[in-house]
Write a protein that holds these residues in place. Structure first.
Motif, PDB file in Angstrom:
ATOM      1  N   ILE A 188       0.840  -1.205   0.000  1.00 44.36           N
ATOM      2  CA  ILE A 188       0.000   0.000   0.000  1.00 44.36           C
ATOM      3  C   ILE A 188       0.872   1.252   0.000  1.00 44.36           C
ATOM      4  O   ILE A 188       0.586   2.229  -0.712  1.00 44.36           O
ATOM      5  N   VAL A 189       1.943   1.237   0.809  1.00 45.09           N
ATOM      6  CA  VAL A 189       2.869   2.379   0.843  1.00 45.09           C
ATOM      7  C   VAL A 189       3.418   2.656  -0.553  1.00 45.09           C
ATOM      8  O   VAL A 189       3.414   3.800  -1.036  1.00 45.09           O
ATOM      9  N   ALA A 190       3.905   1.610  -1.224  1.00 46.15           N
ATOM     10  CA  ALA A 190       4.493   1.789  -2.556  1.00 46.15           C
ATOM     11  C   ALA A 190       3.459   2.341  -3.542  1.00 46.15           C
ATOM     12  O   ALA A 190       3.764   3.230  -4.354  1.00 46.15           O
ATOM     13  N   ALA A 191       2.231   1.841  -3.457  1.00 46.38           N
ATOM     14  CA  ALA A 191       1.191   2.296  -4.377  1.00 46.38           C
ATOM     15  C   ALA A 191       0.846   3.765  -4.137  1.00 46.38           C
ATOM     16  O   ALA A 191       0.656   4.536  -5.098  1.00 46.38           O
ATOM     17  N   ARG A 192       0.772   4.169  -2.864  1.00 49.64           N
ATOM     18  CA  ARG A 192       0.459   5.568  -2.567  1.00 49.64           C
ATOM     19  C   ARG A 192       1.593   6.490  -3.019  1.00 49.64           C
ATOM     20  O   ARG A 192       1.347   7.577  -3.557  1.00 49.64           O
ATOM     21  N   LEU A 193       2.828   6.074  -2.816  1.00 49.09           N
ATOM     22  CA  LEU A 193       3.956   6.894  -3.267  1.00 49.09           C
ATOM     23  C   LEU A 193       3.984   6.964  -4.795  1.00 49.09           C
ATOM     24  O   LEU A 193       4.290   8.023  -5.369  1.00 49.09           O
ATOM     25  N   ASP A 194       3.676   5.853  -5.449  1.00 48.17           N
ATOM     26  CA  ASP A 194       3.595   5.861  -6.917  1.00 48.17           C
ATOM     27  C   ASP A 194       2.567   6.882  -7.396  1.00 48.17           C
ATOM     28  O   ASP A 194       2.791   7.598  -8.391  1.00 48.17           O
ATOM     29  N   SER A 195       1.432   6.950  -6.703  1.00 49.18           N
ATOM     30  CA  SER A 195       0.360   7.852  -7.145  1.00 49.18           C
ATOM     31  C   SER A 195       0.739   9.316  -6.968  1.00 49.18           C
ATOM     32  O   SER A 195       0.231  10.184  -7.689  1.00 49.18           O
ATOM     33  N   MET A 196       1.624   9.605  -6.001  1.00 46.14           N
ATOM     34  CA  MET A 196       2.047  10.983  -5.759  1.00 46.14           C
ATOM     35  C   MET A 196       3.167  11.434  -6.682  1.00 46.14           C
ATOM     36  O   MET A 196       3.343  12.635  -6.928  1.00 46.14           O
ATOM     37  N   THR A 197       3.939  10.481  -7.194  1.00 42.70           N
ATOM     38  CA  THR A 197       5.179  10.811  -7.898  1.00 42.70           C
ATOM     39  C   THR A 197       4.998  11.691  -9.131  1.00 42.70           C
ATOM     40  O   THR A 197       5.728  12.682  -9.289  1.00 42.70           O
ATOM     41  N   PRO A 198       4.063  11.401 -10.046  1.00 37.44           N
ATOM     42  CA  PRO A 198       3.967  12.227 -11.252  1.00 37.44           C
ATOM     43  C   PRO A 198       3.758  13.709 -10.963  1.00 37.44           C
ATOM     44  O   PRO A 198       4.423  14.570 -11.564  1.00 37.44           O
ATOM     45  N   ALA A 199       2.826  14.021 -10.036  1.00 38.10           N
ATOM     46  CA  ALA A 199       2.572  15.433  -9.713  1.00 38.10           C
ATOM     47  C   ALA A 199       3.794  16.084  -9.083  1.00 38.10           C
ATOM     48  O   ALA A 199       4.153  17.220  -9.409  1.00 38.10           O
ATOM     49  N   LEU A 200       4.463  15.368  -8.178  1.00 38.64           N
ATOM     50  CA  LEU A 200       5.657  15.929  -7.543  1.00 38.64           C
ATOM     51  C   LEU A 200       6.753  16.170  -8.581  1.00 38.64           C
ATOM     52  O   LEU A 200       7.431  17.215  -8.546  1.00 38.64           O
ATOM     53  N   GLU A 201       6.909  15.236  -9.485  1.00 35.14           N
ATOM     54  CA  GLU A 201       7.970  15.392 -10.486  1.00 35.14           C
ATOM     55  C   GLU A 201       7.663  16.508 -11.486  1.00 35.14           C
ATOM     56  O   GLU A 201       8.581  17.044 -12.119  1.00 35.14           O
ATOM     57  N   ARG A 202       6.388  16.877 -11.612  1.00 39.86           N
ATOM     58  CA  ARG A 202       6.031  18.017 -12.454  1.00 39.86           C
ATOM     59  C   ARG A 202       6.203  19.343 -11.713  1.00 39.86           C
ATOM     60  O   ARG A 202       5.923  20.406 -12.254  1.00 39.86           O
ATOM     61  N   GLY A 203       6.653  19.265 -10.464  1.00 43.04           N
ATOM     62  CA  GLY A 203       6.843  20.478  -9.676  1.00 43.04           C
ATOM     63  C   GLY A 203       5.601  20.947  -8.951  1.00 43.04           C
ATOM     64  O   GLY A 203       5.582  22.046  -8.387  1.00 43.04           O
ATOM     65  N   GLU A 204       4.549  20.124  -8.936  1.00 37.74           N
ATOM     66  CA  GLU A 204       3.304  20.508  -8.290  1.00 37.74           C
ATOM     67  C   GLU A 204       3.343  20.194  -6.798  1.00 37.74           C
ATOM     68  O   GLU A 204       4.115  19.347  -6.340  1.00 37.74           O
ATOM     69  N   ALA A 205       2.500  20.880  -6.047  1.00 35.62           N
ATOM     70  CA  ALA A 205       2.329  20.579  -4.628  1.00 35.62           C
ATOM     71  C   ALA A 205       1.326  19.447  -4.462  1.00 35.62           C
ATOM     72  O   ALA A 205       0.344  19.350  -5.206  1.00 35.62           O
ATOM     73  N   VAL A 206       1.574  18.582  -3.496  1.00 37.24           N
ATOM     74  CA  VAL A 206       0.697  17.449  -3.190  1.00 37.24           C
ATOM     75  C   VAL A 206       0.377  17.484  -1.707  1.00 37.24           C
ATOM     76  O   VAL A 206       1.265  17.751  -0.878  1.00 37.24           O
ATOM     77  N   ASP A 207      -0.868  17.244  -1.362  1.00 40.23           N
ATOM     78  CA  ASP A 207      -1.269  17.182   0.046  1.00 40.23           C
ATOM     79  C   ASP A 207      -0.898  15.808   0.590  1.00 40.23           C
ATOM     80  O   ASP A 207      -1.632  14.839   0.396  1.00 40.23           O
ATOM     81  N   LEU A 208       0.236  15.730   1.258  1.00 43.37           N
ATOM     82  CA  LEU A 208       0.711  14.442   1.770  1.00 43.37           C
ATOM     83  C   LEU A 208      -0.243  13.869   2.815  1.00 43.37           C
ATOM     84  O   LEU A 208      -0.378  12.650   2.928  1.00 43.37           O
ATOM     85  N   HIS A 209      -0.912  14.734   3.569  1.00 47.81           N
ATOM     86  CA  HIS A 209      -1.862  14.240   4.580  1.00 47.81           C
ATOM     87  C   HIS A 209      -2.980  13.444   3.912  1.00 47.81           C
ATOM     88  O   HIS A 209      -3.254  12.303   4.299  1.00 47.81           O
ATOM     89  N   ARG A 210      -3.613  14.037   2.901  1.00 43.87           N
ATOM     90  CA  ARG A 210      -4.754  13.371   2.261  1.00 43.87           C
ATOM     91  C   ARG A 210      -4.312  12.229   1.364  1.00 43.87           C
ATOM     92  O   ARG A 210      -4.897  11.134   1.400  1.00 43.87           O
ATOM     93  N   GLU A 211      -3.273  12.463   0.571  1.00 49.15           N
ATOM     94  CA  GLU A 211      -2.891  11.497  -0.452  1.00 49.15           C
ATOM     95  C   GLU A 211      -2.073  10.330   0.082  1.00 49.15           C
ATOM     96  O   GLU A 211      -2.045   9.266  -0.533  1.00 49.15           O
ATOM     97  N   PHE A 212      -1.420  10.530   1.226  1.00 48.97           N
ATOM     98  CA  PHE A 212      -0.600   9.436   1.754  1.00 48.97           C
ATOM     99  C   PHE A 212      -1.001   9.041   3.174  1.00 48.97           C
ATOM    100  O   PHE A 212      -1.462   7.922   3.392  1.00 48.97           O
ATOM    101  N   ALA A 213      -0.822   9.939   4.145  1.00 45.28           N
ATOM    102  CA  ALA A 213      -0.989   9.541   5.554  1.00 45.28           C
ATOM    103  C   ALA A 213      -2.396   9.032   5.838  1.00 45.28           C
ATOM    104  O   ALA A 213      -2.577   7.946   6.403  1.00 45.28           O
ATOM    105  N   LEU A 214      -3.399   9.816   5.459  1.00 47.92           N
ATOM    106  CA  LEU A 214      -4.778   9.407   5.741  1.00 47.92           C
ATOM    107  C   LEU A 214      -5.190   8.223   4.879  1.00 47.92           C
ATOM    108  O   LEU A 214      -5.814   7.271   5.362  1.00 47.92           O
ATOM    109  N   ALA A 215      -4.820   8.269   3.591  1.00 51.46           N
ATOM    110  CA  ALA A 215      -5.187   7.164   2.696  1.00 51.46           C
ATOM    111  C   ALA A 215      -4.551   5.853   3.145  1.00 51.46           C
ATOM    112  O   ALA A 215      -5.206   4.803   3.155  1.00 51.46           O
ATOM    113  N   LEU A 216      -3.264   5.884   3.526  1.00 50.87           N
ATOM    114  CA  LEU A 216      -2.597   4.669   3.994  1.00 50.87           C
ATOM    115  C   LEU A 216      -3.298   4.110   5.221  1.00 50.87           C
ATOM    116  O   LEU A 216      -3.586   2.898   5.290  1.00 50.87           O
TER     117      LEU A 216
END
Length: 429
Positions: A128-156
């Motif tokens: 699950i950790v790997a999948a959540r990090l995978d889902s965040m990677t494209p936006a981060l690599e485009r230089g965008e901000a990502v809500d780590l609380h919603r997209e990772f901590a809470l979702a995990l």
């Protein structure tokens, strides 16, 4: 007005902890309280203990010096309990029970909710950790901000609960939408409207778990709910459906929000203390030390939510707590008591290196999971989620940085987040 003037004028520590200044940073006030009013009597009549030694003693004295409210007393401590489903469910949870009822319920749950059972979830949690990090990677690599609380901590945290309970992922996200509503309704200061909304959400949770129990009874799988409703040939005693629903409701409320907050605090620690990142790049013992220090520095629950009723007059620090008084424990203040942890405001995982879980090298107990008979059943699950999350985050995103300041929930009880926006710095930035 400075901190001393503010505190000297304050008759109620609970109100002060709910102030915007304390939501931002509660620790200066907690330090003042611990040093000047460690056995505090709030305007409501509740007592609040803030020294590590007093809190530890109170945790260990549950069942002796302290007890939970008896069924006939519930209306005294929770005046709206006769008409509130949420309050009735809270009153039936394990944390509100005393021996021998507590002993029976704890045995029936803990026989299946073991460290070994939780460790079996490690591969699923890592996936699950790997999948959540995978889902965040494209936006981060485009230089965008990502809500780590919603997209990772809470979702995990929610997805791990779904795995643990044997629930479809969509179901846990649906139930989780009502958790904040229930927690707001359980606040002693909640309005009748907030409590009514909480009761409606609790009814949905109750109905869902009732159906889940029936499905697991007829079609058991390899999950904790199936195990809890299954037969134990060596034990004639079993949990009733009402008891099990109450336990699952309590786990849902008390589990993933606090674990998500601790993941958030751990990421903030990685960003704030880059010199300590080496703990996450070595062996499991170092990771464990980092996790324990995060839990000590930023306990997700500021104080104990359930009443501890004094069995007799108790004198602490020259203050007499009268018989039948409701006593709460300021866990976060105890974790930063210099009499327990040297230089307590310094983030230093070394204080937990090579020790038993929750114990410092000086033999002091980290209080975030409680202690004694009410020690948190979900402690091992939270530790495993943190241990499986932090090294991959650090390895995957070494230039992670805050995109803007985090937004916290305006809660005196839970030190949780609404948003934690992050982005990637350019290499060398």
């Amino acid at each position: 007005m400075d901190m001393q003037e503010t505190t000297a004028a304050c008759r109620d520590a609970f109100a002060e902890l709910a102030s915007p200044a304390c939501i931002h940073d509660p620790y200066p006030f907690m330090r003042w309280l611990r040093e000047h009013d460690p056995v505090h009597r709030a305007a409501s009549g509740l007592f609040l203990l803030s020294r590590h030694a007093d809190i530890y003693w109170a945790l260990m004295a549950t069942g002796d010096a302290f007890r939970g409210p008896a069924p006939g007393e519930l209306a005294r401590y929770f005046p709206r309990v006769p008409t509130s489903l949420s309050l009735k469910l809270m009153a039936s949870t394990l944390a509100m029970k005393d021996p021998p009822t507590h002993t029976r319920l704890r045995r029936l749950i803990s026989r299946d909710f073991t460290m070994g059972q939780i460790d079996k979830l490690r591969p699923s949690i890592a996936r699950i950790v790997a999948a959540r990090l995978d889902s965040m990677t494209p936006a981060l690599e485009r230089g965008e901000a990502v809500d780590l609380h919603r997209e990772f901590a809470l979702a995990l945290s929610m997805l791990v609960f779904a795995e643990l309970f044997g629930m479809p992922q969509d179901d846990i996200f649906g139930l989780a939408a009502g958790i904040r509503t229930i927690l707001e309704g359980l606040n002693p200061q909640a309005s009748d409207h907030q409590l009514a909304a909480a009761d409606a959400a609790s009814a949905r949770v109750q109905a869902y778990f009732g159906g889940l129990i029936q499905r697991k009874r007829t079609d058991p799988r390899h999950d904790i709910v199936s195990t809890l409703v299954g037969a134990h040939d060596d034990d004639a005693d079993t949990l009733s459906d009402a008891e099990l629903i109450s336990m699952l409701w309590g786990m849902l409320l008390g589990g993933f929000a606090t674990t998500a907050a601790t993941i958030d605090h751990a990421v903030l620690a990685i960003l704030a203390y880059p010199e300590q990142r080496h703990w996450l790049q070595g062996d499991a013992v170092g990771v464990k030390a980092f996790v324990e220090e995060v839990l000590r520095c930023d306990a997700p629950a500021m104080f104990s939510a359930t009443p501890r009723i004094a069995q007799h007059d108790i004198e602490l620090g020259g203050v007499v707590i009268p018989k039948n008084a409701d006593v709460r424990l300021l866990i976060a203040a105890g974790n930063r008591d210099p009499d327990a942890f040297a230089d307590p405001d310094r983030f230093d995982p070394a204080r937990f290196y090579g020790t038993s879980p929750g114990m410092s090298t000086d033999g002091k107990i980290m209080l975030s999971f409680g202690h004694g008979i009410h020690f948190c059943l979900g402690a091992q699950l939270a530790r495993v989620e943190l241990a499986e999350s932090l090294p991959p985050i650090q390895a995957r995103f070494p230039t992670l940085a805050l995109a803007e300041q985090p937004t916290r929930e305006p809660s005196a009880f839970l030190r949780t987040f609404r948003a934690l926006p992050v982005r990637l710095h350019a290499q060398g930035g």
